[in-house]
Structure formats: C-alpha cells, structure tokens
Design an enzyme around this catalytic site. Structure first.
Site, PDB file in Angstrom:
ATOM      1  N   LYS A 117       0.839  -1.202   0.000  1.00 28.47           N
ATOM      2  CA  LYS A 117       0.000   0.000   0.000  1.00 28.47           C
ATOM      3  C   LYS A 117       0.873   1.252   0.000  1.00 28.47           C
ATOM      4  CE  LYS A 117      -4.229  -2.026   1.575  1.00 28.47           C
ATOM      5  NZ  LYS A 117      -4.892  -2.678   2.684  1.00 28.47           N
ATOM      6  N   LYS A 196      -4.426  -9.647  -9.383  1.00 30.38           N
ATOM      7  CA  LYS A 196      -5.433 -10.015  -8.391  1.00 30.38           C
ATOM      8  C   LYS A 196      -6.613  -9.036  -8.451  1.00 30.38           C
ATOM      9  CE  LYS A 196      -6.243  -8.793  -3.966  1.00 30.38           C
ATOM     10  NZ  LYS A 196      -6.746  -8.917  -2.622  1.00 30.38           N
ATOM     11  N   LYS A 199     -10.791  -4.306  -4.971  1.00 30.21           N
ATOM     12  CA  LYS A 199     -11.538  -3.040  -5.005  1.00 30.21           C
ATOM     13  C   LYS A 199     -10.598  -1.887  -5.290  1.00 30.21           C
ATOM     14  CE  LYS A 199     -14.182  -4.346  -0.894  1.00 30.21           C
ATOM     15  NZ  LYS A 199     -13.174  -5.175  -0.261  1.00 30.21           N
TER      16      LYS A 199
HETATM   17  P1  ADP Z   1     -10.017  -6.135  -1.679  1.00 30.55           P
HETATM   18  O1  ADP Z   1      -8.634  -6.612  -2.076  1.00 30.55           O
HETATM   19  O2  ADP Z   1     -10.901  -6.022  -2.849  1.00 30.55           O
HETATM   20  O3  ADP Z   1      -9.981  -4.871  -0.834  1.00 30.55           O
HETATM   21  P2  ADP Z   1     -10.570  -7.478   0.814  1.00 30.55           P
HETATM   22  O4  ADP Z   1      -9.146  -7.220   1.209  1.00 30.55           O
HETATM   23  O5  ADP Z   1     -11.644  -6.734   1.534  1.00 30.55           O
HETATM   24  O6  ADP Z   1     -10.669  -7.248  -0.771  1.00 30.55           O
HETATM   25  O7  ADP Z   1     -10.843  -9.033   0.902  1.00 30.55           O
HETATM   26  C1  ADP Z   1     -11.921  -9.676   1.554  1.00 30.55           C
HETATM   27  C2  ADP Z   1     -11.735 -11.183   1.413  1.00 30.55           C
HETATM   28  O8  ADP Z   1     -11.803 -11.549   0.036  1.00 30.55           O
HETATM   29  C3  ADP Z   1     -10.381 -11.689   1.919  1.00 30.55           C
HETATM   30  O9  ADP Z   1     -10.533 -12.968   2.494  1.00 30.55           O
HETATM   31  C4  ADP Z   1      -9.562 -11.773   0.672  1.00 30.55           C
HETATM   32  O10 ADP Z   1      -8.523 -12.724   0.773  1.00 30.55           O
HETATM   33  C5  ADP Z   1     -10.597 -12.211  -0.347  1.00 30.55           C
HETATM   34  N1  ADP Z   1     -10.214 -11.756  -1.690  1.00 30.55           N
HETATM   35  C6  ADP Z   1     -10.165 -10.476  -2.121  1.00 30.55           C
HETATM   36  N2  ADP Z   1      -9.763 -10.413  -3.410  1.00 30.55           N
HETATM   37  C7  ADP Z   1      -9.545 -11.695  -3.813  1.00 30.55           C
HETATM   38  C8  ADP Z   1      -9.127 -12.293  -5.040  1.00 30.55           C
HETATM   39  N3  ADP Z   1      -8.868 -11.563  -6.121  1.00 30.55           N
HETATM   40  N4  ADP Z   1      -9.006 -13.638  -5.078  1.00 30.55           N
HETATM   41  C9  ADP Z   1      -9.276 -14.398  -3.981  1.00 30.55           C
HETATM   42  N5  ADP Z   1      -9.685 -13.889  -2.800  1.00 30.55           N
HETATM   43  C10 ADP Z   1      -9.821 -12.561  -2.698  1.00 30.55           C
END
Ligand code: ADP
Ligand code: TRP
Length: 327
Positions: A117, A196, A199
């Site tokens: 980040k 990956k 959001k």
């Molecule tokens: P983001 O990366 O979109 O902010 P979060 O960090 O809020 O998502 O992730 C919430 C859950 O979803 C976590 O358990 C995370 O590992 C899973 N997750 C988020 N993006 C992916 C992805 N591209 N593939 C698999 N799991 C994901």
C-alpha cells in the site's frame, strides 16, 4: 477454547471499503457460506479496518449496509451464523492494544500488504501499520479455530498465530491458535487486467453491478493478440479463468474445445462469460433487491449478531485481562 468435543468455530471478516466483487465471493464468501452447514460461524464486517483509508462518515455507514446485504443475498443465514459489525464489539480494540504490547515491530514491518500500500502511494497512518494486530484480535477474541480467506491474507494469519503463541507462552494457554483455510483453486481470482482482482486496483467485477456496466467491464477484460482463426490457450486466458468459476463442468469442457479448435474470437468467450455471470447471480440479485427495500431488517440482523458476538468476546476479555494483570 477448542477441544475434541466442541464444534469447530469459523470466523472471517470483509472490509466495508467498497462493493464486493468476484474475488471476494469465490476467495472468501462462498467457502465461508458453505461452512455454515457443518460449523459454528462468526462473520463480520470490518468497519474499524475500513477506517484506515479515512472514508467519509456517511459513505462508511452506507457501505456497511451494502456489504451486509451482499452477504445476506448470497446466502448467509443469520439464524445459524453470527453476523455482525466489527465496531459493535468495541472490546476488540481493547484486545488489540493488549496484543500490540507483545507484538514485535519487526513482525509488522515485514507485512507485505502494508508495504504494497505504501508502494502504491497511500499515505500510511498508524492504523494501517497496526492493521494485522486488530485482525489478530478479531480472530482471537472469538477463539476461532479456522479462518476462510483468500491467499492475500495468508501472512496476516501467520501474524495472528505468532501473536497467539506468544501470548499463550507468556500468560498461559488462553487463546486458540487458528488455522487459515485457503482454497487453492480460488486462492487468487484474476481481475480485468489479470492482476489479483481488488476493489483498490480498479479491476474488479462487482457481484451486483447493473447489467450494462457489468457487460462493459467483462468486454474490457485483457486478452492476448492471438488472431481469431488461430487456436487459443484457455489456461492462460483471464476470461476462461473467470468462466471456470461459474460455468458447469460440461460448459467449461465445451468452451475449452472452442478455444483449442480456433475460429473463435475472444468476444465470443466474453459474451459466454457475461451470460454465465448474469445467470449465476440472478437469484441473489433478486434477494438483494428485496433487502434494499427492507433496511430495518438488515440493521436488525446486525444488532442481533452483535449480542451473540459480545457474549463470546466478553468471556475472552475477562480471562485475558485477569491473565495480564489488568483486572
Ligand atoms: P479487496 O482486495 O478487494 O480490498 P478485501 O481485502 O476486503 O478485498 O478481501 C476480503 C476477502 O476476500 C479476503 O478474504 C480476501 O482474501 C478475499 N479476496 C479479495 N480479493 C480476492 C481475489 N482476487 N481472489 C481471492 N480472494 C480474494
Ligand atoms: N483483513 C481482511 C481483508 O482485508 C479483513 C479482516 C479483518 C479479516 N479482520 C479479519 C479477515 C479477521 C479474516 C479474519 O480482507
């Protein structure tokens, strides 16, 4: 604490920092929701964690409800599962402080999610740096045995285990050391650009995007420049990777054949992906539209979940405070 006779307790959280997408669904939500049949589940919306990006207050409140509706629409059953808002159990921040005091700086300095980040230009605040300690507190306060997450959270689970073991060595065996539950086949769901899906990368396909917007996104998925007539490799294609998550085995086999045979453009595969995605979430989309008309019900579910979550959290806190000499 867990023993052979108690049921396995599963816990997971998702931040309320935006609308949920296919990566969240296949990486975390679907595995978590499947566990409702066999385990005692605690799922929550991590609004304290979302504060690390300083959202506007009204936006934060709305997003919490949005994520709650996404989960309920996708099949979270509030009768069986304790579903709550992280900040309704403010004791978790108290535990986070206690755990902070036994967490070596080096453990947090090594966390790549923080380093990523910062590298992407996000001005780091202390909350962002200390984020894994709050996540450890989330898990340990409810004495969870298993935590279903996507692969990006693996290191945070290692930090949690490390902190729990340190605490138990120093103060006695009070905290359950949790196991990560990561499914290989959906560990990293790719986004529109093949990175990956996230959001914060602007490459996400939302679960409940309006039809036109979703179609436009799917049509913009990056593919290689193999000409229309030539055979194509399904196993290196983002479109196919997403299709596999939602199509039936027969449909997957049929599209695979079309890739290998040549004569099919990527536009056709994208259209197949869109149709499949739209049908896959149709029932959930209908349920979500109903929930949107009934926000009092959604609020009520979270309030009820908080009562049940608090009962578990206060028990751990009483033991922890006594053990460290605070009470
Ligand atoms: P983001 O990366 O979109 O902010 P979060 O960090 O809020 O998502 O992730 C919430 C859950 O979803 C976590 O358990 C995370 O590992 C899973 N997750 C988020 N993006 C992916 C992805 N591209 N593939 C698999 N799991 C994901
Ligand atoms: N850090 C997680 C994420 O960004 C969200 C989260 C917070 C979480 N606390 C948790 C996940 C506890 C599992 C368990 O996705």
């Amino acid at each position: 604490m867990s023993n052979a006779t108690t049921q396995r307790r599963i816990l997971s959280g998702v931040q309320s920092s935006g609308t949920l997408h296919l990566g969240n669904y296949f990486g975390m939500m679907r595995p978590a929701l499947e566990l409702q049949d066999s385990c005692e589940c605690f799922y929550f919306i991590a609004d304290y964690h979302s504060l690390t990006s300083n959202p506007a207050p009204q936006q934060l409140r709305e997003r919490v409800l949005g994520v709650a509706m996404d989960f309920l629409a996708c099949g979270l059953d509030p009768q069986r599962t304790v579903f709550f808002r992280q900040s309704d159990i403010s004791e978790v921040t108290e535990l986070a402080w206690i755990l902070s005091c036994i967490t070596p700086m080096g453990l947090l300095e090594r966390c790549h999610s923080y380093k990523d980040k910062v590298a992407r230009g996000i001005a780091p605040n202390h909350g962002l740096f200390a984020y894994p300690v709050l996540m450890a507190a989330d898990i340990l306060i409810y004495q969870a045995n298993g935590v279903p997450v996507g692969k990006d959270q693996k290191q945070h689970l290692e930090v949690t285990r490390d902190i729990a073991i340190r605490f138990n060595n120093q103060y006695g065996e009070l905290l359950t050391v949790p196991d990560p539950m990561i499914r290989d086949e959906v560990a990293v769901v790719p986004g529109l650009d093949g990175q990956k899906m996230s959001k914060s990368y602007g490459n996400a396909i939302e679960l409940f995007a309006p039809e036109k917007a979703a179609r436009k996104k799917i049509m913009s998925i990056v593919t290689d420049s193999t000409p229309m007539e030539a055979p194509k490799n399904p196993d290196t294609c983002n479109v196919f990777a997403l299709y596999k998550l939602m199509a039936t085995p027969d449909e997957v086999a049929a599209l695979r054949q079309r890739y290998l045979a040549g004569g099919m453009g990527y536009g056709h595969a994208k259209q197949a992906l869109f149709d499949c995605y739209w049908a896959y979430f149709q029932a959930a989309r209908t349920r979500r539209a109903e929930l949107e008309k009934n926000l009092d019900y959604v609020e009520g579910v979270l309030r009820d979940g908080a009562v049940r979550a608090r009962a578990a959290a206060t028990q751990t806190m009483a033991n922890v405070k006594r053990a460290v000499g605070l009470a």
